[in-house]
Design a protein around this motif. Structure first.
Motif, PDB file in Angstrom:
ATOM      1  N   LYS A 179       7.436 -12.169  -7.059  1.00 25.69           N
ATOM      2  CA  LYS A 179       7.047 -13.539  -7.437  1.00 25.69           C
ATOM      3  C   LYS A 179       7.391 -14.566  -6.373  1.00 25.69           C
ATOM      4  CE  LYS A 179      11.249 -14.685 -10.054  1.00 25.69           C
ATOM      5  NZ  LYS A 179      11.788 -15.098 -11.371  1.00 25.69           N
ATOM      6  N   VAL A 180       8.333 -14.259  -5.491  1.00 26.19           N
ATOM      7  CA  VAL A 180       8.707 -15.213  -4.436  1.00 26.19           C
ATOM      8  C   VAL A 180       8.381 -14.700  -3.045  1.00 26.19           C
ATOM      9  CG1 VAL A 180      10.537 -16.320  -5.776  1.00 26.19           C
ATOM     10  CG2 VAL A 180      11.087 -14.331  -4.352  1.00 26.19           C
ATOM     11  N   LEU A 181       8.127 -13.412  -2.912  1.00 25.86           N
ATOM     12  CA  LEU A 181       7.985 -12.815  -1.587  1.00 25.86           C
ATOM     13  C   LEU A 181       6.768 -13.342  -0.839  1.00 25.86           C
ATOM     14  CD1 LEU A 181       9.053 -10.799   0.471  1.00 25.86           C
ATOM     15  CD2 LEU A 181       7.817  -8.985  -0.740  1.00 25.86           C
ATOM     16  N   ASP A 220       4.780  -3.673  -3.607  1.00 24.02           N
ATOM     17  CA  ASP A 220       3.994  -2.817  -2.701  1.00 24.02           C
ATOM     18  C   ASP A 220       2.569  -3.327  -2.540  1.00 24.02           C
ATOM     19  OD1 ASP A 220       6.336  -1.411  -2.939  1.00 24.02           O
ATOM     20  OD2 ASP A 220       5.379   0.528  -3.291  1.00 24.02           O
ATOM     21  N   SER A 221       1.923  -3.636  -3.653  1.00 25.16           N
ATOM     22  CA  SER A 221       0.528  -4.094  -3.578  1.00 25.16           C
ATOM     23  C   SER A 221       0.445  -5.463  -2.909  1.00 25.16           C
ATOM     24  CB  SER A 221      -0.093  -4.141  -4.972  1.00 25.16           C
ATOM     25  OG  SER A 221       0.644  -4.990  -5.838  1.00 25.16           O
ATOM     26  N   LEU A 222       1.432  -6.322  -3.138  1.00 21.85           N
ATOM     27  CA  LEU A 222       1.450  -7.622  -2.475  1.00 21.85           C
ATOM     28  C   LEU A 222       1.531  -7.448  -0.967  1.00 21.85           C
ATOM     29  CD1 LEU A 222       1.842 -10.775  -2.432  1.00 21.85           C
ATOM     30  CD2 LEU A 222       4.297 -10.304  -2.593  1.00 21.85           C
ATOM     31  N   LEU A 223       2.438  -6.617  -0.514  1.00 21.74           N
ATOM     32  CA  LEU A 223       2.641  -6.449   0.920  1.00 21.74           C
ATOM     33  C   LEU A 223       1.442  -5.813   1.597  1.00 21.74           C
ATOM     34  CD1 LEU A 223       6.383  -5.357   1.030  1.00 21.74           C
ATOM     35  CD2 LEU A 223       5.426  -7.577   1.642  1.00 21.74           C
ATOM     36  N   TYR A 230      -0.882  -8.106   3.526  1.00 19.87           N
ATOM     37  CA  TYR A 230      -0.440  -8.771   4.759  1.00 19.87           C
ATOM     38  C   TYR A 230      -0.694  -7.938   6.011  1.00 19.87           C
ATOM     39  CZ  TYR A 230       1.694 -12.475   2.056  1.00 19.87           C
ATOM     40  OH  TYR A 230       1.888 -13.551   1.221  1.00 19.87           O
ATOM     41  N   GLY A 231      -1.243  -6.756   5.841  1.00 23.83           N
ATOM     42  CA  GLY A 231      -1.606  -5.947   6.994  1.00 23.83           C
ATOM     43  C   GLY A 231      -0.429  -5.685   7.912  1.00 23.83           C
ATOM     44  N   GLN A 232      -0.646  -5.894   9.218  1.00 25.82           N
ATOM     45  CA  GLN A 232       0.360  -5.573  10.219  1.00 25.82           C
ATOM     46  C   GLN A 232       1.386  -6.685  10.431  1.00 25.82           C
ATOM     47  OE1 GLN A 232      -1.789  -4.396  13.771  1.00 25.82           O
ATOM     48  NE2 GLN A 232      -2.323  -2.403  12.898  1.00 25.82           N
ATOM     49  N   ASP A 233       1.283  -7.775   9.670  1.00 23.70           N
ATOM     50  CA  ASP A 233       2.267  -8.856   9.815  1.00 23.70           C
ATOM     51  C   ASP A 233       3.659  -8.420   9.360  1.00 23.70           C
ATOM     52  OD1 ASP A 233       0.449 -10.546  10.894  1.00 23.70           O
ATOM     53  OD2 ASP A 233       0.253 -11.863   9.150  1.00 23.70           O
ATOM     54  N   VAL A 234       3.714  -7.435   8.448  1.00 23.49           N
ATOM     55  CA  VAL A 234       5.010  -6.944   7.952  1.00 23.49           C
ATOM     56  C   VAL A 234       4.975  -5.423   7.912  1.00 23.49           C
ATOM     57  CG1 VAL A 234       5.460  -9.011   6.569  1.00 23.49           C
ATOM     58  CG2 VAL A 234       4.326  -7.039   5.517  1.00 23.49           C
ATOM     59  N   GLU A 235       6.163  -4.825   7.970  1.00 21.05           N
ATOM     60  CA  GLU A 235       6.291  -3.370   7.834  1.00 21.05           C
ATOM     61  C   GLU A 235       7.230  -3.079   6.667  1.00 21.05           C
ATOM     62  OE1 GLU A 235       8.227   0.403  10.256  1.00 21.05           O
ATOM     63  OE2 GLU A 235       7.148  -1.144  11.399  1.00 21.05           O
ATOM     64  N   LEU A 236       6.736  -2.344   5.695  1.00 20.49           N
ATOM     65  CA  LEU A 236       7.524  -2.014   4.510  1.00 20.49           C
ATOM     66  C   LEU A 236       8.356  -0.763   4.765  1.00 20.49           C
ATOM     67  CD1 LEU A 236       8.292  -2.244   1.484  1.00 20.49           C
ATOM     68  CD2 LEU A 236       6.200  -0.953   0.972  1.00 20.49           C
ATOM     69  N   ILE A 237       9.653  -0.884   4.507  1.00 18.20           N
ATOM     70  CA  ILE A 237      10.546   0.278   4.454  1.00 18.20           C
ATOM     71  C   ILE A 237      10.959   0.420   2.997  1.00 18.20           C
ATOM     72  CG2 ILE A 237      12.711   1.305   5.216  1.00 18.20           C
ATOM     73  CD1 ILE A 237      12.529  -0.419   7.739  1.00 18.20           C
ATOM     74  N   LYS A 238      10.499   1.486   2.353  1.00 18.82           N
ATOM     75  CA  LYS A 238      10.681   1.649   0.913  1.00 18.82           C
ATOM     76  C   LYS A 238      11.808   2.632   0.638  1.00 18.82           C
ATOM     77  CE  LYS A 238       9.039   1.013  -3.365  1.00 18.82           C
ATOM     78  NZ  LYS A 238       8.825  -0.306  -4.001  1.00 18.82           N
ATOM     79  N   ASN A 239      12.886   2.146   0.065  1.00 18.61           N
ATOM     80  CA  ASN A 239      13.975   3.032  -0.342  1.00 18.61           C
ATOM     81  C   ASN A 239      13.630   3.711  -1.661  1.00 18.61           C
ATOM     82  OD1 ASN A 239      15.544   2.320   1.899  1.00 18.61           O
ATOM     83  ND2 ASN A 239      16.411   0.544   0.836  1.00 18.61           N
ATOM     84  N   SER A 240      14.089   4.937  -1.831  1.00 18.23           N
ATOM     85  CA  SER A 240      13.772   5.690  -3.043  1.00 18.23           C
ATOM     86  C   SER A 240      14.641   5.281  -4.220  1.00 18.23           C
ATOM     87  CB  SER A 240      13.943   7.195  -2.791  1.00 18.23           C
ATOM     88  OG  SER A 240      15.273   7.491  -2.396  1.00 18.23           O
ATOM     89  N   GLU A 241      15.710   4.518  -3.937  1.00 16.28           N
ATOM     90  CA  GLU A 241      16.570   3.996  -4.986  1.00 16.28           C
ATOM     91  C   GLU A 241      17.152   2.667  -4.527  1.00 16.28           C
ATOM     92  OE1 GLU A 241      20.390   6.079  -5.445  1.00 16.28           O
ATOM     93  OE2 GLU A 241      19.779   7.328  -3.748  1.00 16.28           O
TER      94      GLU A 241
END
Length: 262
Positions: free
Chosen positions: A19-21, A51-54, A57-68
């Motif tokens: 909601k704020v990201l 995840d869907s929000l990010l 943004y394409g290549q402007d950000v890189e998501l590192i997703k922790n499993s927990e």
């Protein structure tokens, strides 16, 4: 003007912060006059629309997703390790950024030879810049050439006190921790999950636990922790007498957190 895209990396730690990201990312994108810095979003296993929000943004950000959910400090360390620049800016997702503020914070850090620098998080007429004991972890700029020898966030702290701890360790190593009140990066707040009773208990459990971990780590003594417990026991009694259910829950959770530390 410094080229932020080569000077520093950004690390934003998220947990159910969708909601704020978007506003957080857009605040910098809308003010940028040049390429964005490398921007890592380290997500602690969010279950909302992060995840869907990010993905928009394409290549402007890189998501590192922790499993927990690894906690704030651990997620920060992951982002710092992924960064390849000398300077790394740690951010909460409920902060409002601008290119000019980041530029100014970096200038102050360089000119005053600081290892850690933080801005004003609330509006203020105070424009001072001074060395301090600690800074709030919502926005922290690190010079990794100085901090590599000290280390980064102590992962014993799941939430709270990790910012106090890292600043103390920097100061103890004769490195400068700088509060730049002439730089404004507002911390709006409310960037994570809705605060149900379970969430409130979780938060205040970790407040108490981190308080005790910090006290033991830095030799503050049992009396320091015992006084903290007594204060919260008094709050529980007052809360019972005044039907303050929320205050009772918070105080009880803090004591439980303290007692979890061996």
């Amino acid at each position: 003007m410094q080229d932020l895209s080569t000077e520093l990396s950004l690390v934003t730690v998220t947990y159910n912060s969708a909601k704020v990201l978007g506003g957080h990312i857009d605040s910098l994108r809308s003010s940028a006059t040049g390429p964005l810095p490398k921007w890592f979003i380290v997500d602690n296993a969010s279950t909302d629309d992060t995840d869907s929000l990010l993905s928009t943004y394409g290549q402007d950000v890189e998501l590192i997703k922790n499993s927990e959910n690894l906690g704030f400090g651990s997620a920060c360390n992951i982002g710092i390790a992924a960064s390849k620049t000398r300077y790394v800016l740690i951010l909460n997702p409920d902060t409002e950024l601008s290119e000019s503020a980041i530029q100014q914070l970096l200038v102050e850090m360089k000119s005053r030879d600081a290892a850690i620098a933080g801005p004003a998080l609330d509006p203020s007429d105070d424009r001072s810049v001074e060395a301090v004991d600690w800074l709030v972890g919502a926005v922290l700029l690190f010079d990794t050439e100085k901090m590599d020898s000290v280390g980064y966030f102590d992962e014993q702290f799941f939430l709270y006190e990790e910012d106090v701890d890292i600043c103390k360790r920097a100061n103890d190593a004769n490195l400068k921790v700088l509060h730049c009140r002439n730089v404004s990066i507002p911390h709006v707040g409310g960037g994570s999950t809705v605060r149900s009773r379970a969430v409130i208990e979780f938060i205040h459990f970790h407040k108490g636990r981190s308080y005790a971990i910090y006290a033991h780590k830095h030799g503050l003594g049992d009396k320091f922790v015992e006084a903290y417990v007594r204060r919260n026991k008094k709050r529980m009694i007052v809360a019972l007498l005044t039907f303050g259910v929320a205050r009772y829950v918070r105080a009880k959770a803090k004591i439980k957190g303290v007692n979890s530390v061996q």
